[in-house]
Design an enzyme around this catalytic site. Structure first.
Site, PDB file in Angstrom:
ATOM      1  N   MET A 115       0.850  -1.195   0.000  1.00 21.32           N
ATOM      2  CA  MET A 115       0.000   0.000   0.000  1.00 21.32           C
ATOM      3  C   MET A 115       0.888   1.249   0.000  1.00 21.32           C
ATOM      4  O   MET A 115       0.446   2.329   0.418  1.00 21.32           O
ATOM      5  CB  MET A 115      -0.923  -0.020   1.217  1.00 21.32           C
ATOM      6  CG  MET A 115      -1.858  -1.224   1.200  1.00 21.32           C
ATOM      7  SD  MET A 115      -3.421  -0.934   2.019  1.00 21.32           S
ATOM      8  CE  MET A 115      -2.877  -0.607   3.651  1.00 21.32           C
TER       9      MET A 115
ATOM     10  N   HIS B  47       9.795  -3.546   3.138  1.00 20.00           N
ATOM     11  CA  HIS B  47       9.322  -3.797   1.771  1.00 20.00           C
ATOM     12  C   HIS B  47      10.507  -4.076   0.847  1.00 20.00           C
ATOM     13  O   HIS B  47      10.437  -4.939  -0.038  1.00 20.00           O
ATOM     14  CB  HIS B  47       8.557  -2.586   1.223  1.00 20.00           C
ATOM     15  CG  HIS B  47       7.290  -2.266   1.956  1.00 20.00           C
ATOM     16  ND1 HIS B  47       7.171  -1.187   2.784  1.00 20.00           N
ATOM     17  CD2 HIS B  47       6.090  -2.892   1.967  1.00 20.00           C
ATOM     18  CE1 HIS B  47       5.953  -1.145   3.281  1.00 20.00           C
ATOM     19  NE2 HIS B  47       5.268  -2.166   2.804  1.00 20.00           N
TER      20      HIS B  47
ATOM     21  N   GLN C 116     -10.254  -2.158   3.012  1.00 20.94           N
ATOM     22  CA  GLN C 116      -9.699  -2.872   4.164  1.00 20.94           C
ATOM     23  C   GLN C 116      -9.488  -1.987   5.391  1.00 20.94           C
ATOM     24  O   GLN C 116      -8.970  -2.434   6.404  1.00 20.94           O
ATOM     25  CB  GLN C 116      -8.399  -3.599   3.782  1.00 20.94           C
ATOM     26  CG  GLN C 116      -7.176  -2.730   3.595  1.00 20.94           C
ATOM     27  CD  GLN C 116      -5.987  -3.542   3.098  1.00 20.94           C
ATOM     28  OE1 GLN C 116      -5.955  -4.014   1.972  1.00 20.94           O
ATOM     29  NE2 GLN C 116      -4.979  -3.717   3.945  1.00 20.94           N
TER      30      GLN C 116
ATOM     31  N   ARG D 208       3.773   2.391  10.255  1.00 16.34           N
ATOM     32  CA  ARG D 208       3.183   3.056  11.429  1.00 16.34           C
ATOM     33  C   ARG D 208       4.227   3.593  12.410  1.00 16.34           C
ATOM     34  O   ARG D 208       3.911   4.456  13.232  1.00 16.34           O
ATOM     35  CB  ARG D 208       2.286   2.080  12.192  1.00 16.34           C
ATOM     36  CG  ARG D 208       1.053   1.736  11.417  1.00 16.34           C
ATOM     37  CD  ARG D 208       0.250   0.712  12.148  1.00 16.34           C
ATOM     38  NE  ARG D 208      -0.918   0.389  11.369  1.00 16.34           N
ATOM     39  CZ  ARG D 208      -2.118   0.260  11.868  1.00 16.34           C
ATOM     40  NH1 ARG D 208      -2.333   0.408  13.143  1.00 16.34           N
ATOM     41  NH2 ARG D 208      -3.130  -0.033  11.096  1.00 16.34           N
TER      42      ARG D 208
HETATM   43  O1  PAF Z   1       0.022  -5.729   3.651  1.00 19.63           O
HETATM   44  C1  PAF Z   1      -0.442  -4.823   2.911  1.00 19.63           C
HETATM   45  O2  PAF Z   1       0.210  -3.819   2.613  1.00 19.63           O
HETATM   46  C2  PAF Z   1      -1.858  -4.959   2.386  1.00 19.63           C
HETATM   47  O3  PAF Z   1      -2.689  -5.586   3.305  1.00 19.63           O
HETATM   48  C3  PAF Z   1      -1.948  -5.644   1.026  1.00 19.63           C
HETATM   49  C4  PAF Z   1      -1.475  -7.085   1.094  1.00 19.63           C
HETATM   50  C5  PAF Z   1      -1.104  -4.892   0.004  1.00 19.63           C
HETATM   51  C6  PAF Z   1      -3.387  -5.664   0.531  1.00 19.63           C
HETATM   52  O4  PAF Z   1      -3.896  -4.375   0.388  1.00 19.63           O
END
Ligand code: PAF
Length: 290
Positions: free
Chosen positions: A33, A40, A71, A199
């Site tokens: 996201m 990442h 979500q 966060r």
């Molecule tokens: O972990 C995340 O960043 C999100 O939950 C994902 C897997 C990209 C789904 O929106």
């Protein structure tokens, strides 16, 4: 067909743009996201290594940045979610990502019907993180499913930091027999053991220090297991340890098996914790070696 490397990475916004490109297999994907950090980058590096060493020719690494509105349980959280596309691009460039897919909401959910056809996370979606966030994992699985449909990866990399998400994605891939391999990547931590998370940026210097106690509680659990203590007794100890710290508002500390079920004797164990510190909800987990 256009070759995929004109800039590194090549940024595309639509399925059409993505699908006219020639993607060499294996396609290794990382779904995010945005607000990309070293955690990442580790996923992308793993994806790059996999893509380069799992076939005769170098494969393709695709990273997606999509802040999935469905979500979020708190609309303010969604509205305030950081948009750091320029620095996200830099993180992807450093990890030699080939394609950065940044779709609009309409690209992922072209009509209301698709949005309504949510994938259910089942009962596993209602415990731990799901208990505090109803519907969250249904929405996560639905978007992961859509991103798999669109990016068509051979292999997908997810961080172990969001362990429940990883377990649920694996469960979905198995249940729907999706032709993709899911690989979990160990959590990246700072020097004090704090798991890296977007966060963490919201924490003050004082809260950052307190937050590392979550990892200390997890290592306390490991110590308990090494000493032969019962998981239930260790849970009580770790809860007491965290509850004694005034700045920590503990949500849960649980020891489960790797499928997030109550562990049977000799099963592999995982300790999971969630707490609010300085108004920020943090989660972490480690695998416990018996
Ligand atoms: O972990 C995340 O960043 C999100 O939950 C994902 C897997 C990209 C789904 O929106």
């Amino acid at each position: 067909m256009p070759a995929i490397k004109t800039t590194n990475p090549l940024v595309v916004h639509t399925q059409n743009e993505l699908h006219v490109l020639e993607h060499k297999h294996p396609i290794a994907a990382v779904f995010t996201m945005g607000a990309l950090h070293e955690g990442h980058a580790r996923l992308m590096d793993e994806a790059r290594t996999y893509a380069d060493h799992s076939g005769n020719k170098a494969g393709t690494v695709i990273v997606t940045v999509f802040v999935n509105p469905t979500q979020f349980n708190d609309p303010d959280d969604f509205a305030n979610y950081p948009n750091t596309l320029d620095s996200d691009f830099e993180v992807c460039a450093k990890s030699d990502v080939d394609v950065l897919f940044v779709p609009q909401v309409s690209e992922i959910y072209p009509d209301e019907k698709v949005l309504a056809e949510r994938i259910s996370a089942g009962s596993l979606g209602n415990i731990l993180e799901g208990a505090a966030r109803p519907g969250h994992f249904d929405a996560v699985l639905t978007v992961v499913y859509r991103l798999i449909q669109i990016t068509k990866p051979d292999v997908l990399f997810f961080g172990e930091k969001d362990f429940q998400q990883l377990v649920l994605v694996r469960q979905m891939v198995k249940a729907l027999d999706l032709p993709v391999v899911v690989i979990g990547v160990p959590t990246v931590r700072d020097i004090n053991g704090l798991a890296l998370s977007s966060r963490n940026k919201k924490l003050t210097v004082a809260s950052l220090k307190v937050a590392s106690r979550l990892y200390q509680a997890l290592t306390l659990a490991q110590q308990g297991i090494s000493e032969g203590k019962a998981p239930a007794d260790i849970e009580v100890e770790c809860v007491a340890y965290l509850q004694a710290i005034a700045e920590i508002e503990l949500d849960y500390f649980e020891i489960l098996n790797e499928d997030l079920q109550t562990p049977k004797p000799n099963e592999k164990l995982r300790a999971l914790v969630a707490a609010r510190i300085g108004g920020v909800r943090l989660i972490d987990n480690i695998s416990l070696n018996r």
